[in-house]
Scaffold this active site. Structure first.
Site, PDB file in Angstrom:
ATOM      1  N   LYS A 197     139.384 -35.256 -29.595  1.00  0.00           N
ATOM      2  CA  LYS A 197     138.559 -34.479 -30.528  1.00  0.00           C
ATOM      3  C   LYS A 197     137.858 -33.324 -29.828  1.00  0.00           C
ATOM      4  O   LYS A 197     137.245 -32.479 -30.477  1.00  0.00           O
ATOM      5  CB  LYS A 197     137.537 -35.397 -31.210  1.00  0.00           C
ATOM      6  CG  LYS A 197     138.166 -36.261 -32.288  1.00  0.00           C
ATOM      7  CD  LYS A 197     137.119 -37.037 -33.051  1.00  0.00           C
ATOM      8  CE  LYS A 197     137.779 -37.840 -34.173  1.00  0.00           C
ATOM      9  NZ  LYS A 197     136.827 -38.816 -34.756  1.00  0.00           N
ATOM     10  N   HIS A 222     144.265 -34.914 -32.817  1.00  0.00           N
ATOM     11  CA  HIS A 222     143.443 -35.504 -31.742  1.00  0.00           C
ATOM     12  C   HIS A 222     144.111 -36.671 -30.997  1.00  0.00           C
ATOM     13  O   HIS A 222     143.904 -36.806 -29.794  1.00  0.00           O
ATOM     14  CB  HIS A 222     142.017 -35.833 -32.215  1.00  0.00           C
ATOM     15  CG  HIS A 222     141.864 -37.133 -32.945  1.00  0.00           C
ATOM     16  ND1 HIS A 222     141.985 -37.239 -34.309  1.00  0.00           N
ATOM     17  CD2 HIS A 222     141.614 -38.394 -32.498  1.00  0.00           C
ATOM     18  CE1 HIS A 222     141.799 -38.497 -34.667  1.00  0.00           C
ATOM     19  NE2 HIS A 222     141.564 -39.218 -33.594  1.00  0.00           N
TER      20      HIS A 222
HETATM   21 FE   LIG Z   1     140.634 -41.236 -33.990  1.00  0.00          FE
END
Ligand SMILES: [Fe+2]
Length: 336
Positions: A197, A222
């Site tokens: 992320k 991500h």
């Molecule tokens: Fe995740």
């Protein structure tokens, strides 16, 4: 930076022996070579000092009062704070049974009494060299963990999520009888699974409203970014599949690869059950914190839809209902 062979090897060595003469002999020998030496006279003190002083090596006499060398070794190796410290057991000369027992409790090496000076120093140096390498690796891991925690820290709603995930997926993994490698991977993945992320801008990560298709696409990357970040670490090889596949769904509707059923690694299936439960039972910008019962009901519906592994969910539900899941239950209670 790895240890260079032309550098002198240093370190702190803990010597545990109930005989004063033995302790003094080892201390003198090792101190003369520039090592820092700590001595203790029984097993309980050896265990205490291993945790407190975090030595680079432990030399354990097998025959000691209170806890013997085998028991101390076993406990050092069972404790996540000390298990990377190498342990040398000092046994009676050619006692085969002692050596077998020593291997079972995780000893890294053995020395026979009477201790030969040259052999002692050779074994000590070789294990300390290995320990230096492990320390380097540990530092790389801790950089990753810090990075993962700082990403989590950006979002006030997910506070403590990684820690809870690590702890509870380990419990669920043990309950399901997964191997030690898988359990260790789950602990690490609990912390680093969302490290990818880092590539998602805060404005999207923390957006309270609906995401646009482009924003959603970015979020969906991500797991792949996370896998790429952790890939250089060899010790993370069992962690990578968990990071990559923690958003797959059994019916193939998940991401990033749309894997189905058993093609999704079992460790990823374990982590996602705990991940979903934790997300449901904590408050998020878009939802209130569900009660334990509400969360389990919602997840049951999702199992029926074909998203999560029914067998793993079943065991998970059992743990939660038995109160063994106190880590998560507490967080759910606090979140209500
Ligand atoms: Fe995740």
């Amino acid at each position: 930076m790895l240890h260079q062979s032309d550098q002198p090897i240093t370190g702190t060595i803990l010597v545990a022996d109930d005989q004063a003469a033995n302790r003094e002999l080892l201390e003198e020998l090792l101190a003369a070579q520039g090592f820092k030496v700590i001595t203790v006279s029984d097993g309980a003190a050896a265990l205490q000092e291993s945790s407190r002083a975090q030595p680079d090596l432990v030399l354990l006499d097998v025959m000691m009062p209170h806890l013997n060398g085998f028991q101390v070794c076993e406990q050092i190796k069972a404790n996540p704070d000390t298990y990377l410290i190498p342990v040398i057991l000092i046994t009676a000369l050619s006692d085969r049974q002692d050596r077998i027992q020593g291997i079972k409790v995780g000893a890294d090496d053995f020395l026979s009494r009477p201790v030969d000076r040259t052999e002692l120093l050779a074994r000590v140096r070789s294990l300390l060299k290995l320990k230096l390498r492990t320390d380097e690796l540990e530092r790389a891991e801790s950089v990753l963990f810090t990075l993962a925690q700082s990403i989590e820290g950006k979002d006030p709603y997910t506070h403590g999520h990684c820690e809870r995930l690590a702890e509870y997926s380990v419990r669920l993994g043990k309950h399901l009888g997964l191997s030690q490698d898988e359990i260790t991977a789950l602990r690490r993945a609990g912390v680093v699974h969302d490290v990818g992320k880092i590539a998602v801008p805060d404005a999207i990560l923390l957006k309270p409203g609906r995401l646009s298709p482009e924003e959603w696409k970015l979020i969906q990357e991500h797991p792949v970014v996370g896998e790429r970040i952790c890939a250089p670490l060899k010790s993370f090889r069992f962690v990578l599949p968990i990071i990559r596949h923690h958003h797959e769904k059994l019916d193939g509707s998940g991401y990033p690869d749309g894997l189905r059923g058993d093609a999704i690694p079992v460790t990823a299936r374990v982590l996602q059950i705990v991940d979903v439960y934790d997300a449901l039972t904590t408050e998020r910008p878009y939802k209130h914190a569900f009660s334990i019962t509400e969360a389990l009901q919602t997840m049951k519906q999702e199992v029926d839809k074909g998203w999560w592994d029914a067998r793993i969910f079943d065991q998970f539900e059992r743990l939660v209902r038995n109160g063994t899941a106190d880590v998560l239950s507490r967080s759910a209670a606090a979140g209500r």
